[in-house]
Every structure is written in structure tokens, then in C-alpha cells.
Motif scaffolding. Structure first.
Motif, PDB file in Angstrom:
ATOM      1  N   PRO A  29     -21.516   9.162  21.641  1.00 14.70           N
ATOM      2  CA  PRO A  29     -22.162   9.205  20.814  1.00 14.70           C
ATOM      3  C   PRO A  29     -23.136   9.601  20.112  1.00 14.70           C
ATOM      4  O   PRO A  29     -23.429  10.661  19.645  1.00 14.70           O
ATOM      5  CB  PRO A  29     -23.100   7.263  21.287  1.00 14.70           C
ATOM      6  CG  PRO A  29     -22.056   6.949  22.174  1.00 14.70           C
ATOM      7  CD  PRO A  29     -20.853   8.391  22.929  1.00 14.70           C
ATOM      8  N   GLY A  30     -23.520  10.975  21.639  1.00 15.71           N
ATOM      9  CA  GLY A  30     -24.493  12.012  21.066  1.00 15.71           C
ATOM     10  C   GLY A  30     -23.935  13.167  21.078  1.00 15.71           C
ATOM     11  O   GLY A  30     -24.250  13.596  20.057  1.00 15.71           O
ATOM     12  N   LEU A  31     -22.301  13.570  21.223  1.00 15.06           N
ATOM     13  CA  LEU A  31     -20.882  14.213  20.625  1.00 15.06           C
ATOM     14  C   LEU A  31     -21.504  13.919  18.892  1.00 15.06           C
ATOM     15  O   LEU A  31     -21.620  15.115  18.400  1.00 15.06           O
ATOM     16  CB  LEU A  31     -20.201  14.659  21.339  1.00 15.06           C
ATOM     17  CG  LEU A  31     -19.902  15.172  22.327  1.00 15.06           C
ATOM     18  CD1 LEU A  31     -18.548  14.876  22.966  1.00 15.06           C
ATOM     19  CD2 LEU A  31     -20.050  16.353  22.184  1.00 15.06           C
ATOM     20  N   VAL A  32     -21.211  13.369  18.494  1.00 16.36           N
ATOM     21  CA  VAL A  32     -21.156  12.965  16.950  1.00 16.36           C
ATOM     22  C   VAL A  32     -22.780  13.178  16.795  1.00 16.36           C
ATOM     23  O   VAL A  32     -22.126  13.613  15.241  1.00 16.36           O
ATOM     24  CB  VAL A  32     -20.843  11.063  16.397  1.00 16.36           C
ATOM     25  CG1 VAL A  32     -21.062  11.040  15.362  1.00 16.36           C
ATOM     26  CG2 VAL A  32     -19.398  10.724  16.881  1.00 16.36           C
ATOM     27  N   GLU A  33     -24.035  12.274  17.115  1.00 16.29           N
ATOM     28  CA  GLU A  33     -24.654  12.698  16.753  1.00 16.29           C
ATOM     29  C   GLU A  33     -25.299  14.203  16.286  1.00 16.29           C
ATOM     30  O   GLU A  33     -25.965  14.961  15.700  1.00 16.29           O
ATOM     31  CB  GLU A  33     -25.717  11.969  17.157  1.00 16.29           C
ATOM     32  CG  GLU A  33     -27.366  12.351  16.904  1.00 16.29           C
ATOM     33  CD  GLU A  33     -28.398  11.671  17.682  1.00 16.29           C
ATOM     34  OE1 GLU A  33     -29.744  11.886  17.742  1.00 16.29           O
ATOM     35  OE2 GLU A  33     -27.769  10.492  18.725  1.00 16.29           O
ATOM     36  N   PRO A  42     -20.939  13.449   8.576  1.00 17.21           N
ATOM     37  CA  PRO A  42     -20.390  12.529   8.845  1.00 17.21           C
ATOM     38  C   PRO A  42     -19.657  13.722  10.085  1.00 17.21           C
ATOM     39  O   PRO A  42     -19.198  14.413   9.530  1.00 17.21           O
ATOM     40  CB  PRO A  42     -19.749  11.424   7.963  1.00 17.21           C
ATOM     41  CG  PRO A  42     -19.672  11.905   6.990  1.00 17.21           C
ATOM     42  CD  PRO A  42     -20.787  12.820   6.410  1.00 17.21           C
ATOM     43  N   ALA A  43     -19.518  13.106  11.468  1.00 13.19           N
ATOM     44  CA  ALA A  43     -18.706  13.581  12.195  1.00 13.19           C
ATOM     45  C   ALA A  43     -18.113  12.474  12.820  1.00 13.19           C
ATOM     46  O   ALA A  43     -17.983  10.794  12.852  1.00 13.19           O
ATOM     47  CB  ALA A  43     -20.133  13.863  13.380  1.00 13.19           C
ATOM     48  N   VAL A  44     -16.197  13.238  13.675  1.00 14.27           N
ATOM     49  CA  VAL A  44     -15.139  12.203  14.257  1.00 14.27           C
ATOM     50  C   VAL A  44     -15.407  12.739  15.091  1.00 14.27           C
ATOM     51  O   VAL A  44     -14.646  14.473  15.069  1.00 14.27           O
ATOM     52  CB  VAL A  44     -14.368  12.023  12.844  1.00 14.27           C
ATOM     53  CG1 VAL A  44     -13.352  11.266  14.258  1.00 14.27           C
ATOM     54  CG2 VAL A  44     -14.505  11.228  12.004  1.00 14.27           C
ATOM     55  N   TYR A  59     -13.130   8.772  17.798  1.00 15.23           N
ATOM     56  CA  TYR A  59     -14.437   7.824  17.727  1.00 15.23           C
ATOM     57  C   TYR A  59     -15.023   8.467  16.338  1.00 15.23           C
ATOM     58  O   TYR A  59     -14.773   9.774  16.155  1.00 15.23           O
ATOM     59  CB  TYR A  59     -15.239   8.626  19.343  1.00 15.23           C
ATOM     60  CG  TYR A  59     -16.503   7.776  18.998  1.00 15.23           C
ATOM     61  CD1 TYR A  59     -16.718   6.627  19.611  1.00 15.23           C
ATOM     62  CD2 TYR A  59     -17.444   8.855  18.521  1.00 15.23           C
ATOM     63  CE1 TYR A  59     -17.558   6.018  19.813  1.00 15.23           C
ATOM     64  CE2 TYR A  59     -18.793   8.037  18.814  1.00 15.23           C
ATOM     65  CZ  TYR A  59     -18.959   6.209  18.960  1.00 15.23           C
ATOM     66  OH  TYR A  59     -19.779   6.060  19.263  1.00 15.23           O
ATOM     67  N   SER A  60     -15.940   7.451  16.085  1.00 10.84           N
ATOM     68  CA  SER A  60     -16.838   7.789  14.744  1.00 10.84           C
ATOM     69  C   SER A  60     -17.895   6.430  14.822  1.00 10.84           C
ATOM     70  O   SER A  60     -17.315   5.773  15.550  1.00 10.84           O
ATOM     71  CB  SER A  60     -15.635   8.035  13.776  1.00 10.84           C
ATOM     72  OG  SER A  60     -15.178   6.877  12.953  1.00 10.84           O
ATOM     73  N   ASP A  61     -18.777   6.869  13.687  1.00 11.60           N
ATOM     74  CA  ASP A  61     -19.923   5.786  13.704  1.00 11.60           C
ATOM     75  C   ASP A  61     -19.103   4.642  12.823  1.00 11.60           C
ATOM     76  O   ASP A  61     -19.552   3.361  12.794  1.00 11.60           O
ATOM     77  CB  ASP A  61     -20.840   6.804  13.080  1.00 11.60           C
ATOM     78  CG  ASP A  61     -22.146   7.135  13.632  1.00 11.60           C
ATOM     79  OD1 ASP A  61     -21.456   6.939  15.064  1.00 11.60           O
ATOM     80  OD2 ASP A  61     -22.673   8.058  13.768  1.00 11.60           O
ATOM     81  N   ASP A  63     -14.976   3.454  11.124  1.00  9.17           N
ATOM     82  CA  ASP A  63     -13.756   2.898  11.562  1.00  9.17           C
ATOM     83  C   ASP A  63     -12.890   3.509  11.979  1.00  9.17           C
ATOM     84  O   ASP A  63     -12.127   4.636  10.830  1.00  9.17           O
ATOM     85  CB  ASP A  63     -12.808   2.283   9.771  1.00  9.17           C
ATOM     86  CG  ASP A  63     -12.425   1.529  10.473  1.00  9.17           C
ATOM     87  OD1 ASP A  63     -11.861   1.581  11.878  1.00  9.17           O
ATOM     88  OD2 ASP A  63     -10.913   0.997   9.185  1.00  9.17           O
ATOM     89  N   PRO A  64     -13.038   4.079  13.264  1.00  7.35           N
ATOM     90  CA  PRO A  64     -11.844   5.569  13.719  1.00  7.35           C
ATOM     91  C   PRO A  64     -10.465   5.051  13.330  1.00  7.35           C
ATOM     92  O   PRO A  64     -10.192   6.377  13.257  1.00  7.35           O
ATOM     93  CB  PRO A  64     -12.381   5.223  15.352  1.00  7.35           C
ATOM     94  CG  PRO A  64     -12.689   3.920  15.632  1.00  7.35           C
ATOM     95  CD  PRO A  64     -13.589   3.537  13.823  1.00  7.35           C
ATOM     96  N   GLU A  65     -10.314   3.544  13.491  1.00  9.16           N
ATOM     97  CA  GLU A  65      -8.376   3.633  12.896  1.00  9.16           C
ATOM     98  C   GLU A  65      -8.315   4.438  12.504  1.00  9.16           C
ATOM     99  O   GLU A  65      -7.186   5.139  11.824  1.00  9.16           O
ATOM    100  CB  GLU A  65      -8.103   2.255  13.230  1.00  9.16           C
ATOM    101  CG  GLU A  65      -8.250   1.485  15.123  1.00  9.16           C
ATOM    102  CD  GLU A  65      -7.743   2.561  16.153  1.00  9.16           C
ATOM    103  OE1 GLU A  65      -6.588   2.885  15.946  1.00  9.16           O
ATOM    104  OE2 GLU A  65      -8.500   2.872  17.593  1.00  9.16           O
ATOM    105  N   ARG A  66      -9.166   3.649  11.413  1.00 10.22           N
ATOM    106  CA  ARG A  66      -8.660   3.880   9.607  1.00 10.22           C
ATOM    107  C   ARG A  66      -8.831   6.011   9.564  1.00 10.22           C
ATOM    108  O   ARG A  66      -7.746   6.638   8.691  1.00 10.22           O
ATOM    109  CB  ARG A  66      -9.716   3.470   8.844  1.00 10.22           C
ATOM    110  CG  ARG A  66      -9.142   3.143   7.257  1.00 10.22           C
ATOM    111  CD  ARG A  66      -9.330   2.795   5.894  1.00 10.22           C
ATOM    112  NE  ARG A  66      -9.692   2.928   5.262  1.00 10.22           N
ATOM    113  CZ  ARG A  66     -10.396   2.439   4.179  1.00 10.22           C
ATOM    114  NH1 ARG A  66     -11.357   1.402   4.480  1.00 10.22           N
ATOM    115  NH2 ARG A  66     -10.510   3.017   2.558  1.00 10.22           N
ATOM    116  N   VAL A  67      -9.863   5.656  10.237  1.00  4.75           N
ATOM    117  CA  VAL A  67     -10.264   8.043   9.623  1.00  4.75           C
ATOM    118  C   VAL A  67      -8.682   8.037  10.542  1.00  4.75           C
ATOM    119  O   VAL A  67      -8.737   8.867   9.801  1.00  4.75           O
ATOM    120  CB  VAL A  67     -11.660   7.972  10.644  1.00  4.75           C
ATOM    121  CG1 VAL A  67     -11.585   9.284  10.823  1.00  4.75           C
ATOM    122  CG2 VAL A  67     -12.572   7.619   9.883  1.00  4.75           C
ATOM    123  N   LEU A  68      -8.785   7.683  11.718  1.00  2.00           N
ATOM    124  CA  LEU A  68      -7.682   8.607  12.913  1.00  2.00           C
ATOM    125  C   LEU A  68      -5.750   8.435  11.630  1.00  2.00           C
ATOM    126  O   LEU A  68      -5.239   9.802  11.258  1.00  2.00           O
ATOM    127  CB  LEU A  68      -7.177   7.852  13.522  1.00  2.00           C
ATOM    128  CG  LEU A  68      -6.494   8.713  14.752  1.00  2.00           C
ATOM    129  CD1 LEU A  68      -6.555  10.246  15.355  1.00  2.00           C
ATOM    130  CD2 LEU A  68      -6.396   7.878  16.188  1.00  2.00           C
TER     131      LEU A  68
END
Length: 89
Positions: A29-33, A42-44, A59-61, A63-68
């Protein structure tokens, strides 16, 4: 840390390659922020081993599976860059 700015699900997104341990709830969460603050996008986070994208996890804020899944369809064509000011975990 390497990164690329890609169009993911129709939106410009910063994608960062990280170590698998950085996907844990303690660090991710901190890395994404930090990435979102640094790039104003936005970050993944994506982690995979060196030999294959088949083991990739994300990992993302959102849907990480769809993004991946979308990311993997273009993985071979991604031009990765070194993050000059690495995000600290």
C-alpha cells in the motif's frame, strides 16, 4: 526498481516491477501510494521471477487480477525504465 507507463484498461497507469516480498500488505500500500504521488497516475506493482511471467503476481488499489491479465498480454513489448528516485519501502 523498473517502471513503465502503460495504458491499462484504457487508463494511463504506472506499472512498477518489484520483488515478491514487496507485494505483502506491509509494503505494497505504501509503495502504491508513493508511486501515485510521484507520477500522478494510478499505480500497479508487479512481481515475477526472472524466468517466466507465468508466476507474476500484482497489487493495486483496483482489480489486480484483471490488470495483470491485460499487462501480460503485452509484456513482451514493454519498454521498462529505471526509476531514478527509487520509492523507499
Amino acid at each position: 526498481m523498473q517502471y513503465a507507463v502503460l495504458r491499462v484498461r484504457g487508463e494511463r497507469t504506472v506499472v512498477a516491477l518489484v520483488e515478491r516480498w514487496q507485494l505483502s500488505s506491509r509494503y505494497a500500500p505504501g509503495l502504491v501510494e508513493n508511486l501515485q504521488d510521484q507520477f500522478s497516475l494510478p499505480a500497479v506493482l508487479v512481481a515475477c521471477d526472472d524466468s517466466s511471467w507465468r508466476t507474476a503476481r500484482a497489487y493495486s488499489d483496483t482489480d489486480p487480477e484483471r490488470v495483470l491479465f491485460e499487462l501480460l498480454s503485452t509484456a513482451a513489448d514493454i519498454d521498462w525504465h529505471e526509476l531514478r528516485d527509487p520509492v523507499r519501502s
